[in-house]
Design a protein around this motif. Structure first.
Motif, PDB file in Angstrom:
ATOM      1  N   GLN A   1      13.857 -11.932 -16.265  1.00 48.64           N
ATOM      2  CA  GLN A   1      14.031 -11.925 -15.299  1.00 48.64           C
ATOM      3  C   GLN A   1      13.493 -11.448 -13.749  1.00 48.64           C
ATOM      4  OE1 GLN A   1      16.035  -7.575 -16.123  1.00 48.64           O
ATOM      5  NE2 GLN A   1      17.574  -8.315 -17.041  1.00 48.64           N
ATOM      6  N   CYS A   2      12.887 -10.964 -13.296  1.00 50.20           N
ATOM      7  CA  CYS A   2      11.233 -11.051 -12.505  1.00 50.20           C
ATOM      8  C   CYS A   2      11.137 -12.466 -12.309  1.00 50.20           C
ATOM      9  CB  CYS A   2      10.179  -9.947 -12.340  1.00 50.20           C
ATOM     10  SG  CYS A   2      10.838  -8.336 -12.430  1.00 50.20           S
ATOM     11  N   ASP A   3      10.366 -13.200 -13.600  1.00 53.45           N
ATOM     12  CA  ASP A   3       9.472 -14.080 -13.242  1.00 53.45           C
ATOM     13  C   ASP A   3      10.574 -16.089 -12.862  1.00 53.45           C
ATOM     14  OD1 ASP A   3       7.526 -13.202 -13.605  1.00 53.45           O
ATOM     15  OD2 ASP A   3       6.849 -14.219 -15.700  1.00 53.45           O
ATOM     16  N   LEU A   4      12.073 -15.472 -13.577  1.00 50.96           N
ATOM     17  CA  LEU A   4      12.916 -16.412 -13.126  1.00 50.96           C
ATOM     18  C   LEU A   4      13.072 -16.149 -12.029  1.00 50.96           C
ATOM     19  CD1 LEU A   4      15.097 -18.228 -14.566  1.00 50.96           C
ATOM     20  CD2 LEU A   4      16.000 -16.583 -15.219  1.00 50.96           C
ATOM     21  N   ALA A   5      13.847 -15.045 -11.049  1.00 50.65           N
ATOM     22  CA  ALA A   5      13.689 -14.896  -9.903  1.00 50.65           C
ATOM     23  C   ALA A   5      12.624 -15.753  -8.895  1.00 50.65           C
ATOM     24  CB  ALA A   5      13.939 -13.457  -9.380  1.00 50.65           C
ATOM     25  N   LEU A   6      11.090 -15.796  -9.754  1.00 49.64           N
ATOM     26  CA  LEU A   6      10.890 -15.829  -9.077  1.00 49.64           C
ATOM     27  C   LEU A   6      10.433 -17.976  -8.582  1.00 49.64           C
ATOM     28  CD1 LEU A   6       7.513 -14.454  -9.226  1.00 49.64           C
ATOM     29  CD2 LEU A   6       8.507 -14.339  -6.794  1.00 49.64           C
ATOM     30  N   CYS A   7      11.116 -18.680 -10.073  1.00 54.78           N
ATOM     31  CA  CYS A   7      11.319 -19.944 -10.473  1.00 54.78           C
ATOM     32  C   CYS A   7      12.718 -20.583  -9.477  1.00 54.78           C
ATOM     33  CB  CYS A   7      11.850 -20.259 -11.837  1.00 54.78           C
ATOM     34  SG  CYS A   7      10.367 -19.935 -12.807  1.00 54.78           S
ATOM     35  N   TYR A   8      13.620 -19.690  -8.830  1.00 57.41           N
ATOM     36  CA  TYR A   8      14.503 -20.207  -8.092  1.00 57.41           C
ATOM     37  C   TYR A   8      14.515 -19.800  -6.535  1.00 57.41           C
ATOM     38  CZ  TYR A   8      17.766 -19.768 -11.876  1.00 57.41           C
ATOM     39  OH  TYR A   8      19.269 -20.567 -12.840  1.00 57.41           O
ATOM     40  N   PHE A   9      13.148 -19.009  -6.765  1.00 56.30           N
ATOM     41  CA  PHE A   9      12.824 -18.663  -5.287  1.00 56.30           C
ATOM     42  C   PHE A   9      11.584 -20.067  -4.674  1.00 56.30           C
ATOM     43  CE2 PHE A   9       9.136 -16.430  -1.809  1.00 56.30           C
ATOM     44  CZ  PHE A   9      10.025 -16.354  -1.094  1.00 56.30           C
ATOM     45  N   PHE A  10      10.568 -20.675  -5.933  1.00 54.21           N
ATOM     46  CA  PHE A  10       9.575 -21.318  -5.363  1.00 54.21           C
ATOM     47  C   PHE A  10      10.195 -23.266  -5.649  1.00 54.21           C
ATOM     48  CE2 PHE A  10       6.686 -17.629  -6.226  1.00 54.21           C
ATOM     49  CZ  PHE A  10       6.100 -18.328  -4.379  1.00 54.21           C
ATOM     50  N   GLY A  11      11.267 -22.412  -6.578  1.00 52.04           N
ATOM     51  CA  GLY A  11      11.633 -24.109  -6.757  1.00 52.04           C
ATOM     52  C   GLY A  11      11.353 -24.582  -8.123  1.00 52.04           C
TER      53      GLY A  11
END
Length: 415
Positions: A281-291
């Protein structure tokens, strides 16, 4: 004719006086008897409570309440261990099987007691002999990996078969014993021995994922081998093991043992995140943050951090606090930012302590400035470089020190 007025006779007066006298004499006796009855009642209550607290079930319930901090009890692992041990070490027939298992978990993780894997195995064995499938399963893994006991594949197979007889199919329970440690012996020959003994232990999804993690990290017995790690992660994924999905996504993200593929990485992160894996969940959030592998989407950044922060783990709480502070994917709310920073900071998460200090430093009140200095000091004491630099600047008299803030980047490759 004149009506005659009745008057008490002398004998009647005498009888009434005697009755009053007898009542007055009886009052102290009644009072004394009441006191005696109350003492008996209180003793009976004490005896009842004593008997209640001597019962194995009640002792285990009290231990569980201390362990989780529920039912009006403050969380206290040491008290939990004391109550579990009080019950686990009693020689009663038939034995109450939950306390030894709970005590084994405490010993395995060192919760409320000095960590001792051998003691964990002792209590797993006690509960396993009494027929608790969870204990049998975890004991089999202890034997399989040599955790707290000499590795013994025959014993591993024996206890695993007992467990799956109790739980039809594979045991669906969290393994307490596969998360850590260095393991001796040759893994390939070990696996061959297990297969020869027709054990189904290698069919368990969490065991397959654990073997993959050992190969990914590399230990003294499991030499680092990304291809082997991928093999075991994929076997585990076939049984919908969420942690293995996250691990496979991690391999795709960094190109470990497979061609780097951010799209596949986010695909597996999302599958794992939807199954409740907090790291995913945390790493997916960062993927959405950085694209990374997906289009930027701040609303989904906040959404996945909110999901992960329900666990109150420090990293997602810190990053959700950052989202609230700067209005990333959600309405700006400094109170909520303070709340989530504080949850992480109180767990000695230095980055959150630093961010919380920065939040307080922007408020021009003596109380807020004190709080800012306190949290900055706590972060500096943990060796957090930005906090140390800010404290040094303050000591030099620079009272208007600017404290920059930012997300903790989750994709940091382990050394």
């Amino acid at each position: 004719m004149k009506k005659r007025t009745q008057t008490p006779s002398r004998s009647g007066l005498y009888t009434m006086k005697r009755l009053i006298f007898l009542i007055l004499c009886a009052v102290p006796a009644v009072y004394a008897e009441a006191q005696s009855n109350m003492a008996i009642y209180e003793k009976n209550q004490r005896d009842l409570l004593y008997s209640l607290f001597q019962s194995e079930e009640m002792q285990n319930k009290i231990g569980t309440a201390f362990y989780y901090g529920e039912s009006g009890f403050t969380e206290n692992k040491a008290s939990a261990v004391r109550w579990f041990r009080k019950c686990a070490e009693r020689k009663v027939l038939p034995p109450y099987i939950l306390p030894p298992y709970n005590l084994a978990v405490c010993y395995y993780f060192g919760e409320g007691v000095t960590q001792r894997k051998d003691s964990a195995v002792h209590y797993f064995h006690s509960a396993a002999k009494s027929g608790l499938a969870e204990a049998q399963y975890n004991l089999s893994l202890c034997y399989f990996f040599g955790e707290g006991v000499a590795r013994d594949t025959a014993q591993a197979a024996l206890w695993y078969r007992k467990a799956i007889k109790k739980k039809k199919g594979l045991p669906e329970m969290q393994s307490w014993t596969i998360q850590a440690g260095q393991h001796g012996g040759d893994p390939k020959s070990l696996f061959k021995q297990m297969i020869r003994k027709e054990s189904r232990i290698l069919e368990a999804a969490d065991v397959q994922n654990a073997i993959g993690e050992y190969y990914y990290r590399g230990t003294s017995n499991f030499p680092k081998d990304f291809k082997m790690a991928l093999y075991w992660f994929r076997r585990s994924i076939n049984q919908m093991e969420g942690r293995a999905m996250y691990n496979l996504g991690y391999c795709f993200y960094f190109g470990d043992g497979v061609a780097l593929d951010k799209d596949s990485a986010t695909h597996y992160f999302k599958l794992a995140a939807e199954m409740g894996v907090i790291d995913a969940q945390c790493d997916l959030a960062l993927c959405y943050f950085f694209g990374d592998g997906v289009e930027k989407n701040n609303e989904l950044v906040a959404y996945w951090y909110q999901k992960a922060a329900r666990s109150e783990y420090p990293l997602p709480c810190n990053n959700l606090g950052y989202c609230y502070e700067f209005g990333i994917g959600t309405t700006q709310d400094l109170k909520q930012a303070e709340r989530y920073y504080k949850i992480a900071a109180e767990q000695d998460y230095a980055h959150a302590q630093y961010n919380l200090a920065a939040l307080y430093a922007e408020e021009d009140t003596s109380s807020s400035q004190r709080k800012a200095r306190n949290w900055l000091q706590r972060a500096a004491e943990q060796g957090y470089i930005p906090a140390i630099e800010a404290m040094n600047a303050i000591k030099k008299g620079n009272k208007s020190t600017y404290i920059p803030k930012g997300l903790r980047y989750g994709f940091e490759k382990a050394p």
